[in-house]
Design a protein around this motif. Structure first.
Motif, PDB file in Angstrom:
ATOM      1  N   GLU A 125      41.521  45.663   8.113  1.00 36.29           N
ATOM      2  CA  GLU A 125      42.264  44.424   8.334  1.00 36.29           C
ATOM      3  C   GLU A 125      41.285  43.418   8.925  1.00 36.29           C
ATOM      4  N   ASP A 126      41.096  42.308   8.230  1.00 35.69           N
ATOM      5  CA  ASP A 126      40.100  41.339   8.682  1.00 35.69           C
ATOM      6  C   ASP A 126      40.603  40.610   9.920  1.00 35.69           C
ATOM      7  N   GLY A 127      39.667  40.071  10.658  1.00 34.26           N
ATOM      8  CA  GLY A 127      40.019  39.316  11.852  1.00 34.26           C
ATOM      9  C   GLY A 127      38.781  38.698  12.447  1.00 34.26           C
ATOM     10  N   PRO A 128      38.949  37.800  13.413  1.00 34.23           N
ATOM     11  CA  PRO A 128      37.802  37.118  14.019  1.00 34.23           C
ATOM     12  C   PRO A 128      36.944  38.072  14.828  1.00 34.23           C
ATOM     13  N   MET A 129      35.661  37.748  14.947  1.00 33.03           N
ATOM     14  CA  MET A 129      34.714  38.579  15.682  1.00 33.03           C
ATOM     15  C   MET A 129      34.892  38.485  17.195  1.00 33.03           C
ATOM     16  N   HIS A 130      35.646  37.507  17.671  1.00 32.56           N
ATOM     17  CA  HIS A 130      35.865  37.353  19.118  1.00 32.56           C
ATOM     18  C   HIS A 130      37.325  37.024  19.353  1.00 32.56           C
ATOM     19  N   ARG A 131      37.865  37.552  20.445  1.00 35.02           N
ATOM     20  CA  ARG A 131      39.299  37.347  20.721  1.00 35.02           C
ATOM     21  C   ARG A 131      39.644  35.902  20.986  1.00 35.02           C
ATOM     22  N   THR A 132      38.770  35.162  21.679  1.00 33.21           N
ATOM     23  CA  THR A 132      39.138  33.821  22.136  1.00 33.21           C
ATOM     24  C   THR A 132      38.188  32.717  21.678  1.00 33.21           C
ATOM     25  N   ARG A 133      36.889  33.011  21.501  1.00 32.15           N
ATOM     26  CA  ARG A 133      35.945  31.956  21.136  1.00 32.15           C
ATOM     27  C   ARG A 133      36.194  31.481  19.705  1.00 32.15           C
ATOM     28  N   ARG A 134      36.083  30.185  19.486  1.00 30.63           N
ATOM     29  CA  ARG A 134      36.190  29.579  18.173  1.00 30.63           C
ATOM     30  C   ARG A 134      35.196  28.430  18.083  1.00 30.63           C
ATOM     31  N   PRO A 135      34.579  28.225  16.928  1.00 32.08           N
ATOM     32  CA  PRO A 135      34.724  28.999  15.693  1.00 32.08           C
ATOM     33  C   PRO A 135      33.900  30.272  15.730  1.00 32.08           C
ATOM     34  N   VAL A 136      34.397  31.294  15.047  1.00 31.61           N
ATOM     35  CA  VAL A 136      33.654  32.535  14.867  1.00 31.61           C
ATOM     36  C   VAL A 136      33.900  33.028  13.444  1.00 31.61           C
ATOM     37  N   PRO A 137      32.985  33.822  12.909  1.00 34.54           N
ATOM     38  CA  PRO A 137      33.217  34.409  11.591  1.00 34.54           C
ATOM     39  C   PRO A 137      34.199  35.566  11.690  1.00 34.54           C
ATOM     40  N   THR A 138      34.569  36.090  10.539  1.00 30.82           N
ATOM     41  CA  THR A 138      35.411  37.285  10.513  1.00 30.82           C
ATOM     42  C   THR A 138      34.535  38.526  10.362  1.00 30.82           C
ATOM     43  N   ARG A 139      35.125  39.667  10.641  1.00 28.14           N
ATOM     44  CA  ARG A 139      34.394  40.925  10.510  1.00 28.14           C
ATOM     45  C   ARG A 139      33.878  41.114   9.083  1.00 28.14           C
ATOM     46  N   ARG A 140      34.696  40.782   8.101  1.00 30.84           N
ATOM     47  CA  ARG A 140      34.289  40.970   6.718  1.00 30.84           C
ATOM     48  C   ARG A 140      33.140  40.034   6.340  1.00 30.84           C
ATOM     49  N   GLN A 141      33.165  38.814   6.822  1.00 32.15           N
ATOM     50  CA  GLN A 141      32.053  37.898   6.550  1.00 32.15           C
ATOM     51  C   GLN A 141      30.738  38.456   7.083  1.00 32.15           C
ATOM     52  N   VAL A 142      30.771  38.969   8.315  1.00 36.80           N
ATOM     53  CA  VAL A 142      29.549  39.481   8.924  1.00 36.80           C
ATOM     54  C   VAL A 142      29.060  40.727   8.199  1.00 36.80           C
ATOM     55  N   LEU A 143      29.964  41.654   7.892  1.00 33.99           N
ATOM     56  CA  LEU A 143      29.554  42.873   7.200  1.00 33.99           C
ATOM     57  C   LEU A 143      28.946  42.557   5.838  1.00 33.99           C
ATOM     58  N   ARG A 144      29.577  41.690   5.106  1.00 35.49           N
ATOM     59  CA  ARG A 144      29.033  41.360   3.782  1.00 35.49           C
ATOM     60  C   ARG A 144      27.647  40.726   3.906  1.00 35.49           C
TER      61      ARG A 144
END
Length: 359
Positions: free
Chosen positions: A290-309
């Motif tokens: 399930e994709d989601g942001p890399m940080h709970r509160t900081r924005r902007p951040v990439p998603t887990r899937r963006q970073v892995l790819r």
């Protein structure tokens, strides 16, 4: 606060919570004389205790970070000088000023390189300090994390239905054997974009919970990937990315002249990228269901899937380890290929419409 005050011989008051983690609590406290200090206390579970010993021993080297004012092994806690509210590299990269972001990256790379170069003869000192504060706690250098991440990657591939190419386990073992021995230097451990302050006096590193000696390439890889284990991961414009890496390299060459050879440098960097990609894939792949942001509160951040790819695309070019490279391509095709709504990883927000300044 009472324990920290006893260390300093003054009463502390007005605590302000600076965040900390599951393992630590970080407070800014006022002293009776009107100044302020940072108090960092740790949990008494094994990870918290190891973080405490790392912090106390790493700061005691006096090579980087805030001045260590006191250590209490019973609480346990450390008291540090307060460096103020200067921005971190993450702050400027996620901001709107490209010149500040460019200068921040180069200051960060130069500072990390100088730390590594200046530390190479201090390994025995860190071991002595670890013994002083550790009370039998195993050091990070005794932790078989490279072997564990390789084992975890093989397990995650099986769970994802990706057949590991023949020879992958052997290549991972070969990479690990080389990386464990080559060009050791000191690092605070987690040199992510938010674990520093860009002060008027220059870069000051914070968070020494994973302080150790390791291959200088494992730190250098943070320049190229970038930020191998961080939440603050976007792309750096190509020309600037090369300058950031060259800035780090120019410093460490003074301690290890062999790193001036391009063949030596590039091979070491590829091994380090393979290590960190293995580590982060094993850590993040189960959470990418399930994709989601890399940080709970900081924005902007990439998603887990963006970073892995992005990691798999980079590591898929490491052709001297064909089974590893094929594994990355399989992950791109058989796992990331199903992530139809995941956009490519963009550049850092500060570099939107970026044009290089003349140097």
């Amino acid at each position: 606060m009472r324990a920290a005050g006893n260390l300093l011989g003054t009463e502390l008051s007005t605590p302000v919570d600076l965040g900390g983690s599951r393992r630590s609590t970080v407070l800014r406290c006022r002293t009776a004389g009107g100044g302020s200090v940072i108090v960092k206390s740790f949990s008494d579970d094994p990870r918290g205790l190891r973080g405490f010993v790392s912090e106390a021993a790493g700061l005691s080297l006096g090579l980087a970070g805030p001045e260590l004012l006191g250590v209490d092994t019973d609480v346990p806690l450390v008291v540090m000088a307060d460096l103020g509210d200067a921005p971190s590299l993450a702050d400027v990269l996620l901001g709107e000023d490209p010149e500040a972001a460019e200068e921040g990256l180069l200051t960060w790379a130069r500072g990390l390189g100088r730390l590594a170069a200046g530390s190479v003869r201090r390994r025995a000192d860190l071991a002595r300090l670890w013994t002083r504060y550790g009370n039998g706690t195993p050091s990070w250098e005794d932790e078989p994390w490279l072997e564990r991440s390789a084992t975890a990657l093989l397990a995650q591939l099986a769970e994802a239905g990706v057949a590991a190419p023949p020879g992958l386990a052997g290549e991972l073992a070969e990479i690990r054997t080389v990386v464990e021995k080559e060009y050791p230097a000191f690092t605070p451990g987690d040199t992510c974009a938010d674990n520093n302050l860009l002060t008027p006096e220059g870069l000051r590193l914070i968070d020494f919970e994973s302080a150790c000696f390791q291959s200088v390439f494992l730190t250098a890889a943070y320049c190229r990937m970038p930020f191998a284990t961080c939440w603050c991961v976007f792309r750096i414009p190509a020309g600037l990315a090369e300058e950031v890496e060259s800035t780090f390299r120019a410093e460490v060459v003074t301690a290890y002249p062999a790193l001036a050879e391009d063949a030596v440098w590039q091979a070491g960097m590829r091994r380090a990228i393979a290590v960190w990609t293995t580590f982060m894939t094993a850590h993040m792949l189960p959470r990418a269901a399930e994709d989601g942001p890399m940080h709970r509160t900081r924005r902007p951040v990439p998603t887990r899937r963006q970073v892995l790819r992005h990691r798999w695309e980079t590591a898929g070019a490491i052709e001297e380890y064909p089974a590893f490279a094929e594994t990355m391509r399989l992950l791109l095709r058989e796992v990331a290929g199903r992530w139809e709504d995941t956009p490519p990883l963009p550049v850092y927000p500060a570099f939107g419409g970026y044009r290089r300044s003349s140097r």
